[in-house]
Design a protein around this motif. Structure first.
Motif, PDB file in Angstrom:
ATOM      1  N   ALA A 124      37.764  43.017  34.271  1.00 33.88           N
ATOM      2  CA  ALA A 124      38.283  43.111  35.578  1.00 33.88           C
ATOM      3  C   ALA A 124      39.751  43.650  34.946  1.00 33.88           C
ATOM      4  O   ALA A 124      40.115  44.130  35.423  1.00 33.88           O
TER       5      ALA A 124
ATOM      6  N   TRP B 221      40.194  40.730  44.101  1.00 34.58           N
ATOM      7  CA  TRP B 221      38.827  40.490  43.851  1.00 34.58           C
ATOM      8  C   TRP B 221      38.251  39.841  44.311  1.00 34.58           C
ATOM      9  O   TRP B 221      37.963  40.165  45.144  1.00 34.58           O
TER      10      TRP B 221
ATOM     11  N   VAL C 128      41.032  44.837  42.681  1.00 31.44           N
ATOM     12  CA  VAL C 128      40.357  44.890  41.590  1.00 31.44           C
ATOM     13  C   VAL C 128      41.644  43.499  41.318  1.00 31.44           C
ATOM     14  O   VAL C 128      41.118  42.504  40.988  1.00 31.44           O
TER      15      VAL C 128
END
Length: 838
Positions: free
Chosen positions: A645, A601, A598
Motif C-alpha cells: 500500500a 485503507w 489508500v
C-alpha cells in the motif's frame, strides 16, 4: 476467492504472523512449498509448483481461476528426455576428424623417415572412406563441400605419402574431379584458412606426384584467392595476423617460421592451438619435439586411431550446452547440473582464491576467444565474480576465427557493470562494428545455414541484451534451431551432441507449449478480472491487459511463477488505469479522494468514494492487494499489505504532484523533476508486490533496504527517461514537460533536442549498468538474487517497450504478444534428422 469489488476488507487482511498463524506451521508449510530437497540460493525449484499445491490444498493458480491439468504436467515432464540430457552434462561427445587424422598420419617416424610415426592413423584412413570416395562426416550438407574437399585432399596426401591405398586414392580423385569447382563457389561455407590450406596441399600434391584432375581456371582462382587472403591478413592487427597464420601453418608448410611458431604458440599440453593438424605439421618439421609427440599420443590413446579437430574442448562444449539450454528456455529443468558445471569452470579459472588475476586461469579457456567470451558471459550473469580487465585486453594466442567469435564477444561485452571497464566498452564498439560490417558487405552467405547466422547477427544488433525478453528470444531460437545445430566449423567440421541435440528441441517445444497453455488460461483470467471489476467501464483508460500480461509471461514464464505473473499483470493493468485517471480521467477532487482512501485503507466503499470512477479503481486496487496478501503469506509468513500500500501511495502522490505542476504551469528543476518522475513512472507497484511471490523469504528490512531502493530508482529512471525520449514530440504538442524539454529549457536555449536526447541516453546507460551491477552483486547483498532479478527483468521490459516507439503503438509488438501467449510451436516443423556423432 471473490475478485469483485468489496464493501469492506476482511479482518484477516491485516493480520500479522503472531496473531493469525502459528509460525511453526508456516515453517512446515514453506518447507513443503520449497521442496524437501532444497534449492539453490535465490532459486525456486521446478518441483515447487506441485509441492505448493500439496501444502495449500490446491494448485497455486486455482484460486485465481486458472486450472492446470495434471495430465499436461505428466506429458510435460518427459523424464526420459530430461534424463538423457542430464547424462550429457557428464559425458562430452565430439566427432573425430578425417582432416586432422590425415595430418597426424603424415608425420614421419623420428627413427625412420620413410615410415609413419602413427601407422594406426593410416589404417583408420583406409577403413573410413565414405561411399562417394570422400572423407569427412557422413550425411554432410551440400553447402559444406569445401570442408569435404579439404578433408579428402588431406587423406589422399597421407595415403600417397606412404604409398598405400591406391584404390582409396582413385576413388578420392574421382570425388575431387566431380566436386572441385565447389572450392571456388562463394555460396559454399569456407572452413577457417581454406584459401591458404588447400593451395598449400595442392603444392604438396605436386611434390608427391599426386596428379589431381583439376581445371586450370579453378586452380588459378584458388591461387588468386590465396593471395587475396594473405593480403587481407595484413589488414589485421600484427598480433592477430601472426596468430592466424600460425594457426593455419599446415597450409604454409616449409615457408613457415616454425621456430617462432613453436616458441610463441606452443601450449602447456604440447599442442599448437589445441589443433592436432597444426601440431602434426609442426611435428613434421620438429621431429624431436616431445611436447607435440606426447600431445598427439595422448589423443590417440583417448580416441583410438583417429583424432578430433580440437582438443581439449570439454569446457567449451559444456558451456555451449548450458548456453543452448538457456537460449531455448529449458535451463530451469537443469539448475543443479548447470550450477555444478559453472562451479567447476569458475574454480578452473581462479587459481588465486581472491580472483585477483582472472587471466591466471585455465589455458583451455583463455587461449580461445570463443570459450573465453562465453565463459565470461555465463559466469557473470550467474553471479560469479569475474573481472573483465585483462580478459578483454589480452587473449594470449587467441584470435578471431570467424563470426561466431565476434557474436560471442559482442554478447559478453554488453555486460558492463562499472565505469571502470574501458576494455569491455572498447570491445563492445569493435565487435559491434565488425558485425555491422559483416552484414553490410554480404560476408554472410544467402544460403540456408548462413541466413540463420545472418538473422542471429541482425537480432543481436537490433535487440541488445538489455531489451531482450527471455520468451521472445526462446521462441526465435527454437524456430531457428533445426539448422545444423550440432555442428561447428573450424578448419574442418565437427559435431557434438553437447552443443546440439534433438532432445533439446523436443523438450523446448513441449515446454514452450505447455507454459503457453498456462499463460493462455492466465490471461483469460486477467480479462475476466478486468470485466468483473468493471475496469472496462472506464472509457478514458487504455485497455492494455494483453501488454500487461505479456511483460510478465515474457520474463517469468515457468509454471511455478503463476502467482508472480498474476500479481505483476494485475498491478500493471492498474498502473495503466491510474495513470490515465490522473492524466485525463479524474478531477482534482477525485485524485485526492483516491489517495485518501489508500491512506485510510479500512473504508466504507459506498460512502467514502466521491465518484463511481474512484469506487471502481479503489475496489480493484484493494482486491488485488488483498489477493497478494493471501498468497504472499505462504512464502513469507507475514503480512505485506502495509508495504504494498505504501508503494502504491507513493506513486499516487507523485502522479498528483505532476498533475499540479501541469495545472499551475510550474517548471521544475531537472533534479526536482527526476526525484519525482522515477516514482510517478509507477513500475514500483508492479515489481515490489511480485518480490514476495517468486520463492525466497524476503524480510521487511530487505524489502525496504537501501539496496532495494537503489534498484527501484535506477530501474525506474531507465523507464521514465526512455519513455520521455519516445514521447517528447507528442507531449511537447500537448504542452507537457518531460526530461528532454526540461534539459532544453534549463540549457538556456543552447541545448538542442538532439543534444538533450543524447545526454539522456547516456544517463540511461549508467542507470542500466547500475541495475545490473546490483543484481549480480553477491557480497553484502541483503535482497535475494531471485528478487533482484525482477528489477533487471523490468529494466529489460521498458527497454523493449520503448525500443522504437512509446511502447503501445507498435504493430510488431502486438504480433510478438500473439507469438508468446497464443500461438503454439509445431514440432513437426523440425523433423529433419540431425547429423550423427562419429
Amino acid at each position: 476467492m471473490n475478485n469483485g469489488p468489496r464493501t469492506a476488507p476482511r479482518q484477516d487482511r491485516r493480520r500479522t504472523p503472531k496473531a493469525s498463524r502459528n509460525h511453526l506451521q508456516f515453517k512446515d508449510q514453506r518447507k513443503q512449498a520449497l521442496g524437501s530437497t532444497g534449492s539453490s540460493p535465490g532459486r525456486f525449484p521446478a518441483a515447487a509448483n506441485q509441492s505448493l499445491a500439496n501444502a495449500n490444498g490446491t494448485t497455486p493458480s486455482s484460486d485465481a481461476g486458472v486450472k492446470i491439468s495434471t495430465e499436461a504436467n505428466t506429458v510435460l515432464s518427459s523424464e526420459g528426455i530430461k534424463e538423457r540430457i542430464r547424462k550429457l552434462f557428464n559425458r562430452v561427445e565430439r566427432s573425430v576428424s578425417s582432416y586432422d587424422t590425415a595430418w597426424v598420419a603424415m608425420v614421419p617416424s623420428p627413427h625412420y623417415s620413410l615410415a609413419p610415426c602413427f601407422p594406426e592413423c593410416v589404417d583408420w584412413l583406409l577403413d573410413n572412406q565414405l561411399g562417394d570416395g570422400s572423407w569427412g562426416l557422413p550425411n554432410h550438407s551440400h553447402l559444406l563441400l569445401k570442408d569435404t574437399l579439404s578433408s579428402t585432399l588431406a587423406c589422399m596426401l597421407a595415403l600417397k605419402r606412404w604409398g598405400v591405398g591406391e584404390y582409396q586414392i582413385n576413388k578420392g580423385l574421382h570425388f575431387v574431379e566431380l566436386n572441385f569447382p565447389s572450392a571456388i563457389d562463394k555460396s559454399q561455407h569456407s572452413p577457417i584458412g581454406f584459401d591458404i590450406i588447400v593451395p598449400g596441399m595442392l603444392d604438396y600434391a605436386k611434390d608427391l606426384d599426386l596428379k589431381l584432375p583439376l581445371e586450370p581456371t579453378v586452380l588459378n582462382t584458388l591461387l588468386l584467392n590465396r593471395g587475396l587472403e594473405l593480403k587481407r591478413s595484413y589488414k589485421r592487427q600484427p598480433e592477430e595476423r601472426e596468430a592466424y597464420l600460425a594457426y593455419v601453418s599446415e597450409g604454409i608448410g616449409k615457408f613457415q617460421d616454425w621456430e617462432m611458431v613453436m616458441k610463441k604458440y606452443q601450449r602447456k599440453n604440447g599442442s599448437l592451438f589445441n589443433s592436432p593438424a597444426t601440431t602434426a605439421a609442426a611435428l613434421t618439421h620438429h621431429l624431436q619435439d616431445a611436447g607435440c609427440h606426447n600431445y598427439i599420443r595422448t589423443l590417440l590413446d583417448k580416441f583410438g586411431n583417429a583424432v578430433p579437430t580440437v582438443y581439449p574442448l570439454d569446457i567449451y562444449l559444456r558451456l555451449c550446452m548450458i548456453d543452448n539450454l538457456e537460449r531455448l528456455g529449458i535451463d530451469w529443468h537443469f539448475r543443479e547440473e548447470i550450477r555444478c558445471v559453472l562451479d567447476e569452470t569458475y574454480s578452473n579459472l581462479t587459481l588465486d582464491p581472491k580472483n585477483s588475476c582472472w587471466l591466471q586461469g585455465d589455458e583451455q579457456i583463455f587461449t580461445d576467444v570463443l570459450t573465453c567470451a562465453i565463459a565470461f558471459r555465463l559466469l557473470r550473469m550467474n553471479g560469479y565474480d569475474v573481472a573483465s580487465e585483462g580478459y578483454f585486453t589480452s587473449f594470449g594466442g587467441g584470435h578471431l576465427k570467424g563470426i561466431s567469435d565476434a557474436l560471442e564477444l559482442y554478447r559478453a561485452s554488453q555486460l558492463i557493470i562499472s565505469p571502470d571497464e574501458p576494455a569491455l566498452r572498447k570491445q563492445n564498439l569493435q565487435s559491434n562494428h565488425f558485425l555491422k560490417q559483416t552484414l553490410s558487405n554480404g560476408s554472410v552467405c544467402s544460403d540456408t545455414l548462413s541466413r540463420y547466422v545472418g538473422q542471429e547477427v541482425d537480432d543481436v544488433l537490433k535487440i541488445p541484451i538489455c531489451a531482450s525478453l527471455e520468451r521472445m528470444a526462446n521462441r526465435r531460437n527454437i524456430e531457428n534451431y533445426n539448422v545444423d545445430s550440432t555442428t561447428r566449423v573450424l578448419k574442418t567440421l565437427y559435431c557434438s551432441s553437447n552443443i546440439g541435440h534433438k532432445d533439446f528441441l523436443k523438450l523446448a517445444v513441449e515446454d514452450f507449449n505447455f507454459c503457453q497453455s498456462i499463460h493462455r488460461e492466465e490471461i483469460e483470467h486477467i480479462e475476466r478480472w478486468v470485466i468483473e471489476n468493471r475496469l472496462d467501464k472506464l472509457k478514458f483508460v487504455r485497455q492494455k491487459a494483453a501488454y500487461a500480461f505479456f511483460s510478465a509471461a515474457a520474463t517469468m514464464f515457468s509454471p511455478e511463477l503463476s502467482h508472480a505473473r498474476m500479481s505483476w499483470a494485475k498491478n500493471a493493468v492498474l498502473t495503466y488505469v491510474v495513470d490515465d485517471f490522473f492524466d485525463i480521467g479524474g478531477s482534482i477532487e477525485e485524485l485526492l479522494n483516491l489517495i485518501h482512501l489508500v491512506e485510510k485503507w479500512d473504508i466504507n466503499i459506498e460512502s467514502d468514494c466521491c465518484s463511481e470512477h474512484v469506487r471502481i479503481i479503489f475496489s480493484a486496487l484493494q482486491g488485488v492487494i488483498c489477493e497478494i496478501e493471501d498468497r504472499a503469506f505462504i512464502y513469507q509468513g507475514r503480512s505485506v499489505t502495509s508495504h504494498i500500500a505504501e508503494i502504491w501511495l507513493d506513486s499516487l502522490k507523485s502522479m498528483l504532484r505532476e498533475t499540479e505542476w501541469s495545472r499551475d504551469r510550474y517548471v521544475p528543476s531537472m533534479d526536482e523533476y527526476m526525484e519525482n518522475a522515477y516514482v510517478s513512472f509507477a513500475i514500483g507497484p508492479i515489481v515490489f508486490p511480485t518480490l514476495y511471490l517468486v520463492g525466497p523469504e524476503l524480510s521487511d528490512e530487505a524489502a525496504r533496504s537501501s539496496e532495494a531502493k537503489k534498484l527501484f530508482k535506477h530501474m525506474s529512471n531507465c523507464g521514465r527517461l526512455l519513455n520521455d525520449i519516445q514521447s517528447f514530440k507528442r507531449e511537447s504538442e500537448q504542452g507537457k514537460l518531460n526530461a528532454i524539454s526540461l534539459r532544453m529549457i534549463h540549457g538556456g536555449g543552447s541545448t538542442t533536442k538532439e543534444e538533450a536526447i543524447e545526454d539522456v541516453r547516456r544517463f540511461v546507460e549508467t542507470q542500466r549498468e547500475e541495475v545490473l551491477r546490483l543484481v549480480l552483486k553477491e557480497k553484502g547483498s541483503v535482497v535475494p538474487r531471485a528478487c533482484k532479478e525482477l528489477f533487471w527483468k523490468m529494466t529489460k521490459v521498458v527497454h523493449q517497450f520503448y525500443l522504437k516507439d512509446d511502447g503501445f503503438t507498435s504493430q510488431g509488438l502486438m504480433s510478438t504478444v500473439k507469438d508468446i501467449i497464443h500461438e503454439p510451436i509445431a514440432l513437426h516443423a523440425f523433423d529433419d534428422e540431425f547429423p550423427n556423432i562419429s
